[in-house]
Design a protein around this motif. Structure first.
Motif, mmCIF file in Angstrom:
data_model
loop_
_atom_site.group_PDB
_atom_site.id
_atom_site.type_symbol
_atom_site.label_atom_id
_atom_site.label_comp_id
_atom_site.label_asym_id
_atom_site.label_seq_id
_atom_site.Cartn_x
_atom_site.Cartn_y
_atom_site.Cartn_z
ATOM 1 N N ALA A 175 0.835 -1.207 0.000
ATOM 2 C CA ALA A 175 0.000 0.000 0.000
ATOM 3 C C ALA A 175 0.867 1.252 0.000
ATOM 4 C CB ALA A 175 -0.918 -0.003 1.224
ATOM 5 N N TYR A 176 1.948 1.232 0.770
ATOM 6 C CA TYR A 176 2.876 2.375 0.790
ATOM 7 C C TYR A 176 3.470 2.631 -0.589
ATOM 8 C CZ TYR A 176 7.332 4.785 1.433
ATOM 9 O OH TYR A 176 8.392 5.639 1.298
ATOM 10 N N GLN A 177 3.868 1.568 -1.273
ATOM 11 C CA GLN A 177 4.473 1.732 -2.599
ATOM 12 C C GLN A 177 3.460 2.240 -3.618
ATOM 13 O OE1 GLN A 177 7.604 -1.050 -3.924
ATOM 14 N NE2 GLN A 177 7.016 -2.356 -2.199
ATOM 15 N N VAL A 178 2.221 1.750 -3.539
ATOM 16 C CA VAL A 178 1.179 2.250 -4.440
ATOM 17 C C VAL A 178 0.941 3.734 -4.186
ATOM 18 C CG1 VAL A 178 -1.262 2.106 -5.092
ATOM 19 C CG2 VAL A 178 0.055 0.011 -4.735
ATOM 20 N N LEU A 179 0.874 4.120 -2.923
ATOM 21 C CA LEU A 179 0.650 5.533 -2.587
ATOM 22 C C LEU A 179 1.794 6.408 -3.089
ATOM 23 C CD1 LEU A 179 -0.792 5.079 1.014
ATOM 24 C CD2 LEU A 179 -1.994 6.089 -0.934
ATOM 25 N N ARG A 180 3.011 5.919 -3.035
ATOM 26 C CA ARG A 180 4.144 6.673 -3.590
ATOM 27 C C ARG A 180 3.960 6.888 -5.087
ATOM 28 N NH1 ARG A 180 9.919 4.486 -2.762
ATOM 29 N NH2 ARG A 180 10.306 6.394 -3.929
ATOM 30 N N GLY A 181 3.542 5.825 -5.785
ATOM 31 C CA GLY A 181 3.311 5.949 -7.213
ATOM 32 C C GLY A 181 2.167 6.898 -7.520
ATOM 33 N N LEU A 182 1.081 6.822 -6.732
ATOM 34 C CA LEU A 182 -0.064 7.714 -6.939
ATOM 35 C C LEU A 182 0.304 9.167 -6.639
ATOM 36 C CD1 LEU A 182 -3.042 5.652 -5.437
ATOM 37 C CD2 LEU A 182 -2.532 6.067 -7.855
ATOM 38 N N HIS A 183 1.121 9.373 -5.604
ATOM 39 C CA HIS A 183 1.525 10.740 -5.250
ATOM 40 C C HIS A 183 2.273 11.390 -6.410
ATOM 41 C CE1 HIS A 183 3.918 13.888 -3.130
ATOM 42 N NE2 HIS A 183 2.791 14.025 -2.440
ATOM 43 N N TYR A 184 3.169 10.640 -7.026
ATOM 44 C CA TYR A 184 3.904 11.163 -8.184
ATOM 45 C C TYR A 184 2.960 11.369 -9.371
ATOM 46 C CZ TYR A 184 6.953 11.167 -12.280
ATOM 47 O OH TYR A 184 7.563 11.484 -13.472
ATOM 48 N N MET A 185 2.104 10.379 -9.627
ATOM 49 C CA MET A 185 1.194 10.426 -10.765
ATOM 50 C C MET A 185 0.237 11.602 -10.663
ATOM 51 S SD MET A 185 -1.377 7.367 -11.996
ATOM 52 C CE MET A 185 -0.199 6.218 -11.322
ATOM 53 N N HIS A 186 -0.373 11.766 -9.496
ATOM 54 C CA HIS A 186 -1.311 12.872 -9.289
ATOM 55 C C HIS A 186 -0.595 14.219 -9.414
ATOM 56 C CE1 HIS A 186 -4.207 10.085 -6.840
ATOM 57 N NE2 HIS A 186 -4.155 9.782 -8.125
ATOM 58 N N GLY A 187 0.649 14.269 -8.972
ATOM 59 C CA GLY A 187 1.421 15.500 -9.100
ATOM 60 C C GLY A 187 1.692 15.865 -10.552
ATOM 61 N N LYS A 188 1.651 14.876 -11.425
ATOM 62 C CA LYS A 188 1.826 15.103 -12.857
ATOM 63 C C LYS A 188 0.497 15.320 -13.578
ATOM 64 C CE LYS A 188 6.324 14.722 -13.215
ATOM 65 N NZ LYS A 188 7.176 15.813 -13.755
ATOM 66 N N GLY A 189 -0.591 15.417 -12.807
ATOM 67 C CA GLY A 189 -1.891 15.670 -13.418
ATOM 68 C C GLY A 189 -2.523 14.466 -14.061
ATOM 69 N N VAL A 190 -2.276 13.273 -13.521
ATOM 70 C CA VAL A 190 -2.827 12.033 -14.074
ATOM 71 C C VAL A 190 -3.495 11.243 -12.961
ATOM 72 C CG1 VAL A 190 -2.272 9.825 -15.171
ATOM 73 C CG2 VAL A 190 -1.093 11.902 -15.912
ATOM 74 N N VAL A 191 -4.687 10.692 -13.241
ATOM 75 C CA VAL A 191 -5.341 9.757 -12.331
ATOM 76 C C VAL A 191 -5.417 8.401 -13.032
ATOM 77 C CG1 VAL A 191 -6.647 11.433 -10.991
ATOM 78 C CG2 VAL A 191 -7.610 10.569 -13.116
ATOM 79 N N HIS A 192 -5.219 7.338 -12.274
ATOM 80 C CA HIS A 192 -5.116 6.003 -12.864
ATOM 81 C C HIS A 192 -6.480 5.409 -13.189
ATOM 82 C CE1 HIS A 192 -4.351 1.633 -13.079
ATOM 83 N NE2 HIS A 192 -3.133 1.979 -13.466
ATOM 84 N N ARG A 193 -7.405 5.439 -12.232
ATOM 85 C CA ARG A 193 -8.794 5.010 -12.382
ATOM 86 C C ARG A 193 -9.001 3.497 -12.470
ATOM 87 N NH1 ARG A 193 -12.493 7.716 -16.382
ATOM 88 N NH2 ARG A 193 -11.113 6.802 -17.930
ATOM 89 N N ASP A 194 -7.956 2.701 -12.303
ATOM 90 C CA ASP A 194 -8.148 1.248 -12.306
ATOM 91 C C ASP A 194 -7.147 0.583 -11.367
ATOM 92 O OD1 ASP A 194 -9.461 -1.070 -13.014
ATOM 93 O OD2 ASP A 194 -8.325 -1.383 -14.865
ATOM 94 N N ILE A 195 -7.015 1.152 -10.166
ATOM 95 C CA ILE A 195 -6.121 0.570 -9.164
ATOM 96 C C ILE A 195 -6.759 -0.705 -8.616
ATOM 97 C CG2 ILE A 195 -5.128 0.908 -6.860
ATOM 98 C CD1 ILE A 195 -3.677 2.458 -9.007
#
Length: 411
Positions: A175-195
């Motif tokens: 969960a920590y690693q996913v949140l790290r990836g999401l934090h970077y992704m969201h900072g780049k203006g992208v949402v994944h939508r299929d976690i």
């Protein structure tokens, strides 16, 4: 200042669906020198490989070539194959898209362009699968998306090896690693939508990488909010605001909800919201009421309640979750002995079958050298004359040297 949406010369839309242009000169930069001591057959068709021994097939990019291997998976419009970089010997995954079929699907072409644009914006991050190259050969209906290859399995596959669940500390780490990836992704203006666990790839060293950006979406860079309105993703992981059909909502909070469902599933072995059909499932998700297992430790119950809050405005953000005590403990690095004591499920190494294809190529190359040597013995004068006029051929690499190089690239 040019906008990200402007059609630049390297825009995936221009590359995947090129406009008519004047013929280019046949001359160009010399091809990159290969690390392989053999040549490839570039004349093979784009059809799927037949079973059994076959002539090697490769795809050429502007910088290198990729040898195509066996299937890793397949969907309605794409096949994912093993691959290996001819120059660096790096193992990769190659997504082969049939653009003729995709263009016939409503929104299919736009989805491919969006997926490539998303991954081009997301540069190297340790918790995201990297986009390496996109190749569209001339006179071909296929497009090849070259991606980083994980040498383990998905989190879903790992849980299946343990009756659908994983130890709490192992789930916290993922969960920590996913949140790290999401934090970077969201900072780049992208949402994944299929976690979901099936879209979390693992390396044997324990590194988790978010994969499959097929339904990812850009946020409006001119909007202070992270509102989105398009719906997509796996039904069981959909947030209440999507299940209810709300007009707009926070894309970032949708990713948080899906991760909360994933944590619940990996710890309990079941989805918190059930339904006999899709309508009933969405009704239950929209209400947002579920039974929290009382046997779960308090910190896990607390983080789940923060992530699975029905009102997305009150739902925890990625930044808040990264500071949660349970997630912080999940960020701790454990030794192999500690992981064994905690009961962590070992990540199985996936065998790289493409190395068999490389081995066959080296065997064929050795046979060719041996045949050449026999010819020289039989006709020494002719062989000497041919050797004087022919370009010098590099000696074949030894198998030990080649595979030691490849093994360094696997992780």
């Amino acid at each position: 200042m040019s906008s990200f949406w402007s059609r630049s010369s390297d825009d995936p839309a221009d590359f995947l669906f090129p406009r008519r242009s004047a013929p280019t000169s046949p001359t160009g930069p010399p091809a990159a020198q290969s690390s392989f001591p053999f040549s490839f057959d570039s004349s093979s068709s784009d059809d799927d490989f037949p079973s059994g021994p076959r002539r090697p097939k490769f795809i050429q990019s502007s910088k290198t070539s990729f040898l195509l291997g066996e299937k890793l998976g397949e969907g309605a419009f794409a096949v994912v194959r093993e691959g290996i970089d001819q120059n660096t010997l790096r193992l990769v995954a190659i997504k082969v898209l049939d653009m003729r079929r995709i263009k016939k699907m409503r929104g299919g072409a736009a989805a491919v362009v969006r997926e490539v644009r998303v991954q081009k914006r997301l540069k190297r991050h340790p918790n995201l699968i990297e986009l390496i190259d996109v190749i569209r050969p001339k006179h071909s209906s296929k497009t090849y998306i070259v991606l980083e290859l994980s040498n383990g399995c998905t989190v879903a596959q790992l849980a299946d090896r343990n009756n659908g669940t994983l130890p709490h500390t192992q789930v916290a780490n993922y969960a920590y690693q996913v949140l790290r990836g999401l934090h970077y992704m969201h900072g780049k203006g992208v949402v994944h939508r299929d976690i979901k666990p099936a879209n979390m790839m693992l390396n044997v060293n324990g590194t988790l990488k978010i994969s499959d950006f097929g339904v990812a979406e850009f946020l409006d860079e001119y909007n202070q909010n992270d509102n989105v309105s398009r719906t997509s993703g796996s039904p069981a992981f959909q947030a209440p605001e999507i299940a209810r059909g709300d007009a707009d909502y926070s894309g970032m909070k949708v990713d948080v909800w899906a991760l909360g469902i994933s944590i619940f599933l990996l710890i309990t072995g079941r989805i918190p919201f059930q339904g006999d059909n899709l309508v009933q499932l969405f009704e239950n998700i929209g209400r947002g009421t579920f039974e929290m297992p009382p046997e779960l430790p308090h910190d896990i119950q607390h983080v789940l309640s923060q992530m699975l809050t029905v009102d997305w405005r009150q739902r925890a953000s990625v930044g808040q979750l990264l500071r949660h005590p349970w997630i912080v403990r999940g960020s701790l690095i454990h030794s192999d002995s500690q992981m064994e004591q905690l009961g962590w499920i070992k990540i199985p190494a996936v065998r790289a079958n493409i190395l068999d294809a490389v081995r066959r190529l080296y065997v064929d190359d050795a046979d060719m050298v041996q045949t050449s040597a026999l010819t020289e013995d039989a006709h020494p004068q002719d062989a000497a004359s041919d050797a004087a006029s022919a370009p010098q051929r590099e000696e074949p690499l030894s198998m030990a040297r080649a595979f030691s190089t490849i093994s360094c690239c696997i992780c």
